[in-house]
Design an enzyme around this catalytic site. Structure first.
Site, short mmCIF file in Angstrom:
data_model
loop_
_atom_site.label_atom_id
_atom_site.label_comp_id
_atom_site.label_asym_id
_atom_site.label_seq_id
_atom_site.Cartn_x
_atom_site.Cartn_y
_atom_site.Cartn_z
N ARG A 25 0.82 -1.20 0.00
CA ARG A 25 0.00 0.00 0.00
C ARG A 25 0.87 1.26 0.00
NH1 ARG A 25 -1.83 0.94 4.27
NH2 ARG A 25 -0.92 -0.69 5.57
N LYS B 124 -8.68 -2.16 0.76
CA LYS B 124 -8.48 -1.30 1.91
C LYS B 124 -9.20 0.05 1.76
CE LYS B 124 -6.19 -4.01 4.62
NZ LYS B 124 -6.91 -4.60 5.78
N HIS C 73 -10.30 -4.25 12.53
CA HIS C 73 -9.25 -4.87 11.73
C HIS C 73 -8.81 -6.13 12.49
CE1 HIS C 73 -5.03 -4.58 9.73
NE2 HIS C 73 -5.86 -5.28 9.00
N SER D 296 0.88 -7.11 11.81
CA SER D 296 1.63 -8.11 11.05
C SER D 296 2.70 -8.76 11.92
CB SER D 296 2.28 -7.45 9.84
OG SER D 296 3.01 -8.38 9.10
N LYS E 158 -1.98 -13.43 13.98
CA LYS E 158 -3.43 -13.27 13.88
C LYS E 158 -4.06 -14.35 13.00
CE LYS E 158 -4.96 -10.04 11.24
NZ LYS E 158 -5.39 -8.76 10.61
N THR E 159 -3.53 -14.53 11.79
CA THR E 159 -4.10 -15.50 10.87
C THR E 159 -3.89 -16.93 11.38
OG1 THR E 159 -3.79 -14.04 8.98
CG2 THR E 159 -4.04 -16.37 8.51
N ASP F 275 -9.82 -10.85 8.35
CA ASP F 275 -9.21 -9.52 8.30
C ASP F 275 -10.10 -8.36 8.73
OD1 ASP F 275 -6.84 -8.02 7.77
OD2 ASP F 275 -7.68 -7.35 5.87
N ARG G 283 1.48 -12.43 -1.76
CA ARG G 283 0.17 -12.83 -1.24
C ARG G 283 -0.61 -13.68 -2.24
NH1 ARG G 283 -1.97 -9.69 3.14
NH2 ARG G 283 -0.54 -8.07 3.85
#
Length: 534
Positions: free
Chosen positions: A60, A200, A219, A239, A243-244, A258, A324
């Site tokens: 981003r 986003k 988030h 990051s 989390k994932t 997400d 990704r």
């Protein structure tokens, strides 16, 4: 290569977008892949995935995001963190971009964000790249085909990577721009092929609109117990915090990975797909995500692959570490069919503490939860970036500062009130270091983290004896019989050989928190202020 359905009263011409070469409405996956291949936007990968590169921009561009400063939003935007654009500059940008688009083909997807029908937002995505259309078709939610006959977009996103903005003429920072106009209900994106800007920008939009409806945008990832939406958990984390990995529990139902909302009805996923990092991804550690990389239609972004066999190299980050894959949620076997959950029974805030100070798990009061939510702490470790020789704190408010158009206290108060009103238990989980800081100590054992998290979610941790942490004031379990986690691991000071060194490191981290939180102390309730003061 097909043409999909569209409401005849809401074509691009009805929106003032004219002179295009061809507008392809709501194409499905096979047609979008065929267009992308014919236009040489990417290559066909194993299993029918599409392999693409985003060129110069592999992430981003947060410094190039702008919100148009109109009277309707001037007093409600967090201008300290969001760059303003004047309305006249946006009008010129829009006019110049639409002129640039003439004669070119574009791909239109009419989609929506928000699985809860009460808070659904209908969005139209107009993209120059066919694979961007495929990407956002995965990431947002798809109306039924019959619904497209009457679909009326509330907001429109136009993404034109071949257009370069003029900073002097368009009131932006560079040739790259993401400009959001709430009055015109339009978002313009230019000079970047990074697909994440599409999703986003919609998330940022929801983050502004939903608090006005009493909905907490988050988030985070979320899951619930099989057959029991009441047992819902959400996982906040920046990051590298896990989390994932930690939310993707095969024994629970995945709501999403997400972006979610928390309304009076419960929790709901904003999206219809996943955008997972693939660096060092393995079938052994995350088999379902790994398998999506060879599923039909999955977008493989910025990965190195063998030019002959199309075999992916998950360890080669020469293009970017931010490589990704994007795929629809139904590619994950334990994904929820409705993307709806109950009011979160547990809120997990994940942090990777490279200072070795925080315990592996701690229980927070609603005021402490708001404090840590507004702090959004994790840490960079030595060697991850040039010049980083010791752990450095990273504070990203609300665990997602780049996507928050309103002031952080708005989201913090919403979360605090919902935690209090629904009796939610909030936990701070440290997946970082123990026994010393990075370079001296060791990484928190993943088995211990999973065991403690399981005990928190099934309620058995509530029965453990707790102590008050002398540094942050939260409650820390002394012993958890339901797990094999050794008692010493629960008290980080005991894991350090040099206790005085731990005390000094703890004082240093507390001071970092206090310095960061000073920006909020005159805008928060007394109970949260008391947490900050200690």
């Amino acid at each position: 290569m097909g043409q999909g359905r569209v409401n005849p009263q809401h074509t691009l011409e009805h929106q003032g977008i004219s002179g295009l070469g061809e507008a392809y409405y709501n194409l499905i996956e096979p047609d979008l892949i065929a267009h992308a291949l014919c236009r040489k936007e990417g290559e066909l990968g194993q299993g029918g995935a599409i392999l693409v590169s985003t060129g110069k921009f592999t992430g981003r561009s947060p410094k190039d995001k702008h919100i148009v400063k109109t009277a309707s939003v001037a007093d409600s935007i967090w201008w300290d963190a969001n760059a303003a654009m004047e309305p006249d500059a946006f009008d010129q940008l829009q006019a110049d971009m639409l002129e640039h688009m003439k004669g070119r083909d574009y791909f239109v997807q009419d989609l929506y964000a928000g699985a809860d029908p009460e808070y659904r937002l209908d969005v139209r995505l107009v993209t120059e790249l066919a694979w961007h259309s495929l990407f956002i078709r995965h990431m947002l939610r798809r109306p039924d085909r019959d619904e497209l006959d009457s679909f009326a977009p509330e907001f429109t996103v136009i993404n034109c990577p071949s257009f370069k903005a003029d900073p002097k003429k368009h009131g932006c920072r560079s040739e790259t721009v993401i400009a959001m106009n709430f009055d015109k209900k339009m978002i313009l994106i230019a000079n970047t092929e990074y697909a994440g800007e599409n999703k986003k920008s919609v998330f940022t939009l929801l983050n502004y609109l939903l608090p006005g409806k009493g909905v907490m945008p988050m988030h985070c990832s979320a899951n619930h117990a099989p057959g029991n939406r009441v047992d819902t958990a959400v996982f906040f984390g920046l990051s590298g915090t896990g989390k994932t990995t930690l939310s993707a529990d095969p024994n629970r139902v995945l709501i999403g990975d997400d972006e979610h909302g928390w309304s009076d009805n419960g929790s709901f996923n904003f999206e219809g797909g996943c955008y997972a990092k693939t660096i060092n991804l393995s079938r052994e550690a995350e088999p379902e995500i790994y398998d999506t990389t060879t599923r039909f239609g999955t977008v493989i972004e910025n990965m190195v692959y063998d030019p002959e066999t199309k075999e992916l190299d998950f360890d080669d980050d020469s293009l970017t570490a931010n490589m990704r894959c994007a795929y629809p949620m139904h590619y994950i076997s334990n994904a929820s069919e409705t993307a709806l959950g109950g009011h979160p029974k547990n809120v997990i805030m994940l942090t990777c503490d490279a200072f070795g100070v925080l315990p592996p798990i701690a229980r927070l009061t609603p005021a402490q939860a708001m404090y840590h939510f507004l702090s959004g702490f994790t840490a960079k470790v030595a060697g991850t970036e040039r010049g980083v020789t010791e752990p450095q704190p990273t504070f990203s408010t609300c665990f997602g500062a780049p996507f928050m158009p309103r002031r952080p206290e708005v989201y913090g108060k919403l979360l605090k009130d919902k935690i209090a009103s629904h009796g939610t238990t909030c936990w701070l989980v440290n997946t970082g270091w123990t026994g010393g800081a990075f370079g001296t100590g060791s990484r928190m054992p993943i088995k211990a983290t999973r065991a403690l998290l399981t005990a928190a979610l099934d309620g058995s941790l509530e029965d453990a004896p707790f102590r008050k942490d002398p540094n942050f004031g939260f409650e820390v379990p002394v012993s958890v019989k339901a797990t094999a986690v050794p008692d010493i691991l629960l008290d980080p000071r005991r894991t350090w050989d040099d206790k005085k060194a731990y005390d000094a490191q703890a004082a240093k981290l507390v001071a970092m928190f206090a310095e960061n939180f000073a920006q909020y102390t005159d805008k928060i309730d007394d109970d949260v202020r008391a947490v900050a003061i200690g």
